[in-house]
Each structure stands twice: as structure tokens, then as C-alpha cells.
Design an enzyme around this catalytic site. Structure first.
Site, PDB file in Angstrom:
ATOM      1  N   SER A  24      -1.270  19.247  10.914  1.00 60.99           N
ATOM      2  CA  SER A  24      -1.161  20.343  11.867  1.00 60.99           C
ATOM      3  C   SER A  24      -2.542  20.738  12.393  1.00 60.99           C
ATOM      4  CB  SER A  24      -0.502  21.533  11.156  1.00 60.99           C
ATOM      5  OG  SER A  24      -0.322  22.592  12.049  1.00 60.99           O
ATOM      6  N   ASP A  25      -2.590  21.165  13.622  1.00 61.56           N
ATOM      7  CA  ASP A  25      -3.847  21.650  14.197  1.00 61.56           C
ATOM      8  C   ASP A  25      -3.554  22.737  15.224  1.00 61.56           C
ATOM      9  OD1 ASP A  25      -6.874  20.836  14.185  1.00 61.56           O
ATOM     10  OD2 ASP A  25      -6.379  21.245  16.273  1.00 61.56           O
ATOM     11  N   THR A  26      -4.405  23.760  15.272  1.00 60.45           N
ATOM     12  CA  THR A  26      -4.194  24.901  16.167  1.00 60.45           C
ATOM     13  C   THR A  26      -5.418  25.147  17.047  1.00 60.45           C
ATOM     14  OG1 THR A  26      -2.788  25.969  14.504  1.00 60.45           O
ATOM     15  CG2 THR A  26      -3.657  27.392  16.222  1.00 60.45           C
ATOM     16  N   GLY A  50      -0.130  21.927  17.110  1.00 62.90           N
ATOM     17  CA  GLY A  50       0.496  20.611  17.082  1.00 62.90           C
ATOM     18  C   GLY A  50       0.879  20.277  15.661  1.00 62.90           C
TER      19      GLY A  50
END
Lengths: 184, 184
Positions: A68-70, A105
Site C-alpha cells: 500500500s502507498d498513500t 494504492g
């Protein structure tokens, strides 16, 4: 169902996935993050999420791995973590009284099978005075946060309203992820 | 500025007001809550918030007292705490796949001076299966919550999106309250 691994060192993501009632272990992804050139914010977070999940999946092919990445984006331009207090001040001035978007994501990998998605939440900031911005920077909270604020911390009073999933702003779209895991 | 008292026994409200950076003490209001007849949800929460604040203010006229009350309303009808598991099931079926509104009323009293307001947040639920509803009820989380869910708990996966202040759904509109306290 196969064991689930969260490929993230973030204590916030760990907390949110626990909240969603998912059983999992944590393995931080050791990746040199390569940001694709000329990519939109949603493409960037999906690419970074996939890189993190792949890094952990290659030694754990029998497990379901979640990466996950923000990022925070204002007018399509990504705001990273502030370099220093002056940079934090510039970001908060730019966000004041306006709407921006937080993109997270997520990539789910199980052996050869991969599913990626991106969730976007609109965040509307209050008009902030110089004093409010300086007081908030003095708390040090902005310094390790993308976009120089944390909605789940003292930054809660900066935000007028959101449209979308609150937990997506904190760092993991738990509702969507729960649905995707069930259908995966 | 005068000392601030939060007239609420709710640990969630205490946590949220602390998050907002406000210094305060807690005195739970001992009131027999009188719900005005034929009142709309916003009128109900503002009336109950005022009753709680007044109950504490009468012995603490030199302090700024904050009272608050939250309800969940579907099509203008207030959903209280479920009476039993069957009632919780009925409420969750009613909320499934639809939008409802969470209203929090706040009253701020300092001696003769009073300020009241209500903040509304729209909450959109996912389509819930019978199994999801029964699994959620089995966690016991719905039983002490208005509308039979807690967005800040395992109920996070029930919610597709919100429009408004997330903390208002948890029980205190921290951003609006912070602004109103500053101008009070």
C-alpha cells in the site's frame, strides 16, 4: 484461505487492518521506491504499492501479500513529506481553504495472481490563519506526514470535511480492501 | 480564558476533545433527557446538548461548559441504540446500501452566554449480506451504539464513504467546535 502478510512498516496501516478484523502478520518491504515518470497520483500509488507487495511476495509466494502507498495531491501535483518547517508552512498555506485529494494504492498478490486498485478521498481544509499554521508546525506533527498534516492527530481541526473513506486518508481504504480480499 | 468543562461521560468525546488540543476537565451531566416532541433530529440533538450543558453549568457558572449529543437518522427518523440483537439486525438491514445522516448537537455555555450548533455528516453504507450483518452483531459492537454501528470500530468496513466531518460521526465535530470555541 492463505495467510495474509501486510507489506508495510506503518503502525497506522497495521492498526487499520486489525480494525477491519483481518488476521495477518507484518513484513516490511525493503524496496528502493521507483516513482514512474510523468505518472498521475493514482498511477504512482498503485505502482509503489505493487513494488512493495512484489518485494515481500517473492519470498512468500504461498501467502496473500498486501502492499500500500498513500500520497496527497493538490491540483494533480503530489505533496510529499515536508523537507523542513518552512516547506511544511508552504504546504499548509497551499492547502488552506481548499480541496485536495488523498490517494491510496493497494496491491494484493498471491503467487501469480495480482489485484491492484486505488481509492481517492477528497479533503476540504478550513481557512487557516498564519498563527494556526505556525502553532500546528510547532507540534512537530506535520514533519513526517505527506502533505504536512495528519487527519487522525492534532490536524483534525484543520479539516472542514471529507468526501470518501476517512480511513483512506489515514493510510488504508479498509472498506474497499475488505471487499477486494473477500472476492480475491 | 475560563476553564473548560466537557459535560459528557463518553470516553470517545473525551478522546476527541483531547485530540483537538483543548485543555479541559470532565463532569458528566446528570440529566433526565427530555426529548422534545415532533422535533427533527437536529432539534433533538441541540436540545439534549443544551440540557446536558445547563445541568453542569448551573454549579459552574464561571466555567465554559460543553454539552453534546449524537443521533443517527434514516429518512428523518432517529435510530437509537438497539434494544436487542434482533433490533440491531433490523437497523443494519435498513442502513444497508443506503445513505443516512449523523447529527451531533453541541451547546457551549459560559454563565449567561450560550452558543448552540448542529453538525450533520452523511454516511453511505455498503450493501451488506445477511452473513456480514450476523457476523457484525456477533462482535457485540452494535449493542451500545446509536444506529447499531461504530464507524471507529469493526464497523469501519460497513461504510463505503462519508460526506462531512468524520469525527462528527464518532461523536464530536472537533473542527467546528474548535472554531466556535475560538470565537466564543
Amino acid at each position: 484461505m492463505a495467510d495474509i502478510i501486510l507489506a508495510s512498516a506503518s503502525p497506522r496501516r497495521k492498526e487499520l487492518l486489525t480494525l477491519a478484523g483481518v488476521d495477518f502478520t507484518v513484513k516490511a518491504a525493503d524496496v528502493e521506491e521507483v516513482i514512474p515518470e510523468n505518472a498521475s497520483p493514482d498511477e504512482v500509488v498503485m505502482s509503489l504499492a505493487l513494488q512493495k507487495a512484489q518485494a515481500v511476495s517473492k519470498d512468500n509466494a504461498d501467502c496473500i501479500v498486501i502492499g500500500s502507498d498513500t500520497v496527497v495531491a493538490l491540483d494533480g501535483v503530489i505533496l510529499g513529506k515536508p523537507k523542513d518547517e518552512e516547506n511544511a508552512r508552504e504546504m499548509l498555506i497551499a492547502l488552506s481553504g481548499r480541496s485536495h485529494t488523498v490517494y491510496t494504492g493497494v496491491a494484493i498478490i498471491h503467487g501469480e495472481k495480482t489485484k491492484s486498485f486505488c481509492e481517492a478521498t477528497e479533503v476540504v481544509f478550513n481557512e487557516l490563519s498564519q498563527e494556526e499554521i505556525l502553532n500546528y508546525i510547532a507540534t512537530k506533527e506535520p514533519m513526517d506526514k505527506a502533505g504536512a498534516y495528519g487527519i487522525q492527530g492534532k490536524g483534525c481541526v484543520l479539516v472542514e470535511k471529507i468526501v470518501g473513506d476517512y480511513f483512506n486518508v489515514v493510510g488504508l481504504p479498509v472498506s474497499r480492501l475488505y471487499k477486494e480480499l473477500k472476492s480475491f
